[in-house]
Scaffold this active site. Structure first.
Site, PDB file in Angstrom:
ATOM      1  N   LYS A  22      -6.680  10.765  -2.586  1.00 45.11           N
ATOM      2  CA  LYS A  22      -6.007   9.885  -3.557  1.00 45.11           C
ATOM      3  C   LYS A  22      -6.589   8.477  -3.481  1.00 45.11           C
ATOM      4  O   LYS A  22      -6.919   7.855  -4.485  1.00 45.11           O
ATOM      5  CB  LYS A  22      -4.507   9.821  -3.267  1.00 45.11           C
ATOM      6  CG  LYS A  22      -3.781   8.643  -3.947  1.00 45.11           C
ATOM      7  CD  LYS A  22      -2.302   8.639  -3.640  1.00 45.11           C
ATOM      8  CE  LYS A  22      -1.916   7.899  -2.426  1.00 45.11           C
ATOM      9  NZ  LYS A  22      -1.916   6.429  -2.566  1.00 45.11           N
ATOM     10  N   ASN A  23      -6.729   7.944  -2.247  1.00 41.85           N
ATOM     11  CA  ASN A  23      -7.108   6.545  -2.079  1.00 41.85           C
ATOM     12  C   ASN A  23      -8.583   6.277  -2.301  1.00 41.85           C
ATOM     13  O   ASN A  23      -9.035   5.140  -2.187  1.00 41.85           O
ATOM     14  CB  ASN A  23      -6.643   6.042  -0.703  1.00 41.85           C
ATOM     15  CG  ASN A  23      -5.133   5.959  -0.663  1.00 41.85           C
ATOM     16  OD1 ASN A  23      -4.476   5.988  -1.718  1.00 41.85           O
ATOM     17  ND2 ASN A  23      -4.571   5.881   0.522  1.00 41.85           N
ATOM     18  N   ARG A  92       1.033   0.197  -7.426  1.00 38.35           N
ATOM     19  CA  ARG A  92       0.455  -1.109  -7.111  1.00 38.35           C
ATOM     20  C   ARG A  92      -1.065  -1.084  -7.186  1.00 38.35           C
ATOM     21  O   ARG A  92      -1.721  -2.065  -7.464  1.00 38.35           O
ATOM     22  CB  ARG A  92       0.828  -1.518  -5.690  1.00 38.35           C
ATOM     23  CG  ARG A  92       2.271  -1.569  -5.398  1.00 38.35           C
ATOM     24  CD  ARG A  92       2.445  -2.173  -4.061  1.00 38.35           C
ATOM     25  NE  ARG A  92       1.908  -3.519  -4.080  1.00 38.35           N
ATOM     26  CZ  ARG A  92       0.662  -3.842  -3.718  1.00 38.35           C
ATOM     27  NH1 ARG A  92      -0.142  -2.915  -3.317  1.00 38.35           N
ATOM     28  NH2 ARG A  92       0.243  -5.079  -3.780  1.00 38.35           N
ATOM     29  N   CYS A 116       6.796  -3.321  -2.002  1.00 40.56           N
ATOM     30  CA  CYS A 116       7.289  -1.945  -2.069  1.00 40.56           C
ATOM     31  C   CYS A 116       8.033  -1.647  -0.778  1.00 40.56           C
ATOM     32  O   CYS A 116       8.168  -2.519   0.072  1.00 40.56           O
ATOM     33  CB  CYS A 116       6.143  -0.967  -2.298  1.00 40.56           C
ATOM     34  SG  CYS A 116       5.156  -0.688  -0.837  1.00 40.56           S
ATOM     35  N   ARG A 121       3.090  -6.565   0.590  1.00 40.90           N
ATOM     36  CA  ARG A 121       1.868  -6.189  -0.147  1.00 40.90           C
ATOM     37  C   ARG A 121       1.259  -7.370  -0.913  1.00 40.90           C
ATOM     38  O   ARG A 121       1.141  -7.344  -2.132  1.00 40.90           O
ATOM     39  CB  ARG A 121       2.115  -5.017  -1.108  1.00 40.90           C
ATOM     40  CG  ARG A 121       2.872  -3.841  -0.580  1.00 40.90           C
ATOM     41  CD  ARG A 121       2.199  -3.022   0.475  1.00 40.90           C
ATOM     42  NE  ARG A 121       0.966  -2.389   0.075  1.00 40.90           N
ATOM     43  CZ  ARG A 121       0.846  -1.126  -0.373  1.00 40.90           C
ATOM     44  NH1 ARG A 121       1.941  -0.393  -0.523  1.00 40.90           N
ATOM     45  NH2 ARG A 121      -0.304  -0.599  -0.649  1.00 40.90           N
ATOM     46  N   ASP A 304      -1.026   5.483   7.347  1.00 38.34           N
ATOM     47  CA  ASP A 304      -0.506   6.480   6.409  1.00 38.34           C
ATOM     48  C   ASP A 304      -0.160   7.795   7.082  1.00 38.34           C
ATOM     49  O   ASP A 304       0.315   8.725   6.417  1.00 38.34           O
ATOM     50  CB  ASP A 304      -1.518   6.722   5.284  1.00 38.34           C
ATOM     51  CG  ASP A 304      -1.686   5.495   4.401  1.00 38.34           C
ATOM     52  OD1 ASP A 304      -2.676   5.450   3.652  1.00 38.34           O
ATOM     53  OD2 ASP A 304      -0.837   4.590   4.484  1.00 38.34           O
ATOM     54  N   ARG A 396       3.746  11.604  -6.053  1.00 44.13           N
ATOM     55  CA  ARG A 396       2.734  10.565  -6.252  1.00 44.13           C
ATOM     56  C   ARG A 396       1.493  10.828  -5.403  1.00 44.13           C
ATOM     57  O   ARG A 396       0.399  10.461  -5.766  1.00 44.13           O
ATOM     58  CB  ARG A 396       3.294   9.191  -5.878  1.00 44.13           C
ATOM     59  CG  ARG A 396       4.206   8.574  -6.922  1.00 44.13           C
ATOM     60  CD  ARG A 396       4.540   7.144  -6.565  1.00 44.13           C
ATOM     61  NE  ARG A 396       3.326   6.375  -6.280  1.00 44.13           N
ATOM     62  CZ  ARG A 396       3.343   5.162  -5.732  1.00 44.13           C
ATOM     63  NH1 ARG A 396       4.505   4.608  -5.383  1.00 44.13           N
ATOM     64  NH2 ARG A 396       2.209   4.513  -5.493  1.00 44.13           N
TER      65      ARG A 396
HETATM   66  C1  EPZ Z   1      -4.528   0.932   0.886  1.00 43.74           C
HETATM   67  O1  EPZ Z   1      -3.554  -0.016   0.446  1.00 43.74           O
HETATM   68  C2  EPZ Z   1      -3.906   2.314   0.652  1.00 43.74           C
HETATM   69  N1  EPZ Z   1      -3.577   2.460  -0.746  1.00 43.74           N
HETATM   70  C3  EPZ Z   1      -2.635   2.448   1.483  1.00 43.74           C
HETATM   71  O2  EPZ Z   1      -2.145   3.787   1.332  1.00 43.74           O
HETATM   72  C4  EPZ Z   1      -2.971   2.248   2.949  1.00 43.74           C
HETATM   73  O3  EPZ Z   1      -1.789   2.270   3.698  1.00 43.74           O
HETATM   74  C5  EPZ Z   1      -3.659   0.877   3.140  1.00 43.74           C
HETATM   75  O4  EPZ Z   1      -4.824   0.776   2.296  1.00 43.74           O
HETATM   76  C6  EPZ Z   1      -4.101   0.658   4.577  1.00 43.74           C
HETATM   77  O5  EPZ Z   1      -4.918   1.687   5.009  1.00 43.74           O
HETATM   78  C7  EPZ Z   1      -4.568   2.768  -1.623  1.00 43.74           C
HETATM   79  O6  EPZ Z   1      -5.736   2.869  -1.298  1.00 43.74           O
HETATM   80  C8  EPZ Z   1      -4.139   2.974  -3.038  1.00 43.74           C
HETATM   81  P1  EPZ Z   1      -4.544  -3.328   2.460  1.00 43.74           P
HETATM   82  P2  EPZ Z   1      -3.928  -1.562   0.266  1.00 43.74           P
HETATM   83  O7  EPZ Z   1      -4.975  -4.265   1.407  1.00 43.74           O
HETATM   84  O8  EPZ Z   1      -5.299  -1.678  -0.278  1.00 43.74           O
HETATM   85  C9  EPZ Z   1      -2.018  -7.203   3.816  1.00 43.74           C
HETATM   86  C10 EPZ Z   1      -0.611   5.512   0.804  1.00 43.74           C
HETATM   87  O9  EPZ Z   1       0.440   5.931   1.322  1.00 43.74           O
HETATM   88  N2  EPZ Z   1      -2.763  -7.897   2.743  1.00 43.74           N
HETATM   89  O10 EPZ Z   1      -5.532  -2.904   3.471  1.00 43.74           O
HETATM   90  O11 EPZ Z   1      -2.823  -2.212  -0.466  1.00 43.74           O
HETATM   91  C11 EPZ Z   1      -0.974  -6.244   3.219  1.00 43.74           C
HETATM   92  O12 EPZ Z   1       0.215  -6.889   2.883  1.00 43.74           O
HETATM   93  C12 EPZ Z   1      -0.874   3.993   0.707  1.00 43.74           C
HETATM   94  O13 EPZ Z   1      -1.483   6.248   0.355  1.00 43.74           O
HETATM   95  C13 EPZ Z   1      -2.595  -9.254   2.573  1.00 43.74           C
HETATM   96  O14 EPZ Z   1      -1.836  -9.897   3.300  1.00 43.74           O
HETATM   97  O15 EPZ Z   1      -3.897  -2.026   1.805  1.00 43.74           O
HETATM   98  C14 EPZ Z   1      -0.823  -5.222   4.321  1.00 43.74           C
HETATM   99  O16 EPZ Z   1       0.117  -5.656   5.233  1.00 43.74           O
HETATM  100  C15 EPZ Z   1       0.242   3.172   1.268  1.00 43.74           C
HETATM  101  N3  EPZ Z   1      -3.257  -9.874   1.569  1.00 43.74           N
HETATM  102  C16 EPZ Z   1      -2.210  -5.175   4.935  1.00 43.74           C
HETATM  103  O17 EPZ Z   1      -2.892  -6.360   4.543  1.00 43.74           O
HETATM  104  C17 EPZ Z   1      -4.092  -9.184   0.708  1.00 43.74           C
HETATM  105  O18 EPZ Z   1      -4.665  -9.776  -0.213  1.00 43.74           O
HETATM  106  C18 EPZ Z   1      -3.037  -3.959   4.523  1.00 43.74           C
HETATM  107  O19 EPZ Z   1      -3.241  -3.969   3.155  1.00 43.74           O
HETATM  108  C19 EPZ Z   1      -4.258  -7.803   0.903  1.00 43.74           C
HETATM  109  C20 EPZ Z   1      -3.575  -7.169   1.925  1.00 43.74           C
END
Ligand code: EPZ
Length: 425
Positions: A22-23, A92, A116, A121, A304, A396
């Site tokens: 998915k990701n 998102r 969420c 996020r 995850d 989802r």
């Molecule tokens: C991706 O989310 C995945 N989603 C998530 O999977 C996964 O948990 C996550 O990466 C971490 O591996 C998709 O790919 C669609 P991040 P993403 O940006 O890109 C903080 C699932 O269940 N952050 O690495 O949103 C954020 O708040 C989902 O399949 C900032 O502070 O993850 C979080 O605490 C859930 N500022 C952390 O970093 C930013 O600009 C990780 O977020 C961006 C992120």
């Protein structure tokens, strides 16, 4: 309106084919916007999130057609620049079209993705990186207005190796003037899959999968044909389900090299883990052993798979400690497990899991995609019949989850529910 009815105690055995990730699929779909013409993406899971991303692309004017698990995305007339709130609130990850739209049209209007159930996020790292390439942002009525006369290469230091920020910046940088360097980049296999497709489209990228990615801007880009990598999180979910039922399951097409640390932890819990060319064989003969784990960005233990692991350790011999370092509210679902007789206490980023002999069935809710999978795993090992509601979260992220579990011997089926579902939040 559906609910899942799961009767515990059946041992899972046989083999299950692991779908495309998915990701990764979501990002490859967004990347199609970088080229005019028809891009074909194979091994795309038919899950709600991919259907939502297809709607986002159609809203932008692209033509999207499914042929089994192959998706054709024709962007010839994708002239739109907006992603509406209605779609972003459902998923998102829609924010990932920001980079491609800025590059293709010099403008974008994207509904701000709220928080969420697992955390706030933020997207500040996405915006700061794009600003250093020359983009400008303003906010109006819940929408992010973005513009860039042109994008120029920059050296970007990410405060945190964010997956989404790395992907958005990568897709903007491939067409910027000059060279971009992303330092402290995310290293997930899904990033490498995206970079490989961008290279097929004509981009010049070095270092995907490492902490330093160098992109030499260029273009124009041509449509591509790409097969999505196997979903390591889906593979991990089925692996844990096998362990929770003392089962013996072959995860066909799973890539062990994308799950090193996770599989080592499963072995610590007492599982037999055998990678092969076909996939990964998981066998568990006895009650799992307690262990400690810490979630971290790749190649650390994947956040995850944290909820699913807690569901397994809830029935382990001894006391385990889990530390969640990626999302600040990813233990919200623990109360649902404790409703099934688990003994889990949380304190900030830590959860202490005192293993119990056996969980007992109770009506529970899926609070997000992975917490939903954790409730199913808990129910498969529990005494009695469990009802799980809010299945839209499961749908989802997992295609025909209950059908594939039933094919492995689980007693599980879906039933319409009389009660309205809770809001997706
Ligand atoms: C991706 O989310 C995945 N989603 C998530 O999977 C996964 O948990 C996550 O990466 C971490 O591996 C998709 O790919 C669609 P991040 P993403 O940006 O890109 C903080 C699932 O269940 N952050 O690495 O949103 C954020 O708040 C989902 O399949 C900032 O502070 O993850 C979080 O605490 C859930 N500022 C952390 O970093 C930013 O600009 C990780 O977020 C961006 C992120």
């Amino acid at each position: 309106m559906d609910r899942l009815i799961v009767t515990g105690g059946r041992r899972l055995s046989g083999s299950v084919r692991i779908n495309g990730a998915k990701n990764s699929a979501l990002k490859l779909m967004a990347a199609a916007l970088l080229a005019e013409g028809e891009t074909r993406i194979e091994n795309v899971p038919r899950i709600m999130d991919c259907l939502t991303m297809a709607e986002v692309l159609e809203h932008l004017g692209a033509k999207v057609t499914w042929d089994d698990s192959t998706l054709a995305v024709d962007t010839t007339s994708a002239l739109g620049i907006e992603t509406p709130y209605e779609l972003v609130r459902r998923m998102r990850a829609s924010i990932i079209v920001l980079g491609p739209l800025l590059l293709r049209h010099g403008r974008a209007r994207v509904a701000m993705p709220g928080g969420c159930n697992i955390g706030s996020r933020q997207i500040d790292l996405h915006l700061r990186g794009l600003e250093s390439m020359g983009a400008e942002f303003s906010y109006e009525h819940g929408y992010l207005e973005a513009s860039a006369r042109s994008l120029s290469g920059a050296v970007i230091y990410l405060d945190y190796p964010s997956v989404g920020a790395t992907e958005n910046l990568l897709m903007a940088a491939v067409g910027a003037t000059g060279t971009t360097v992303i330092e402290n980049a995310a290293r997930e296999p899904e990033i490498q899959d995206l970079a490989a497709m961008l290279v097929e489209m004509g981009a010049k990228i070095d270092g995907a999968g490492t902490t330093t990615i160098e992109i030499e801007g260029g273009g124009p880009f041509g449509p591509a044909r790409r097969r999505v990598i196997a979903d390591r999180i889906e593979a991990g979910t089925f692996a844990i389900a096998a362990c929770a039922t003392r089962g013996d399951v072959l995860l066909r097409d799973a890539r062990a090299e994308h799950l090193d640390l996770f599989l080592a932890k499963l072995a610590d819990a007492g599982a037999e883990v055998h990678p092969s060319a076909e996939g990964v064989q998981i066998t568990m003969h006895s009650r799992p052993l307690a262990l400690d784990f810490v979630t971290l960005p790749y190649p650390g233990f994947p956040t995850d798979l944290q909820p699913q692991m807690l569901a397994l350790l809830a029935g382990a011999k001894g006391t385990s400690i889990a530390t969640e370092n990626v999302f600040e509210s990813r233990f919200m679902f623990v109360d649902e497990l404790n409703r099934m007789g688990a003994d889990i206490r949380t304190e900030g980023h830590h959860a202490v899991i005192r293993g119990v002999e056996r969980l007992s069935a109770a009506p529970v809710r899926a609070l997000d995609i992975r917490a939903g999978a954790a409730m199913v795993i808990a129910a498969l090992g529990a005494d009695g019949t469990t009802e799980i509601s809010d299945l839209h979260f499961l749908d989802r992220g997992y295609e025909d989850f209950e059908g594939r579990l039933a094919a492995l011997g689980a007693e599980v089926h879906r039933e319409p529910s009389m009660w309205p579902e809770a809001s997706s939040g």
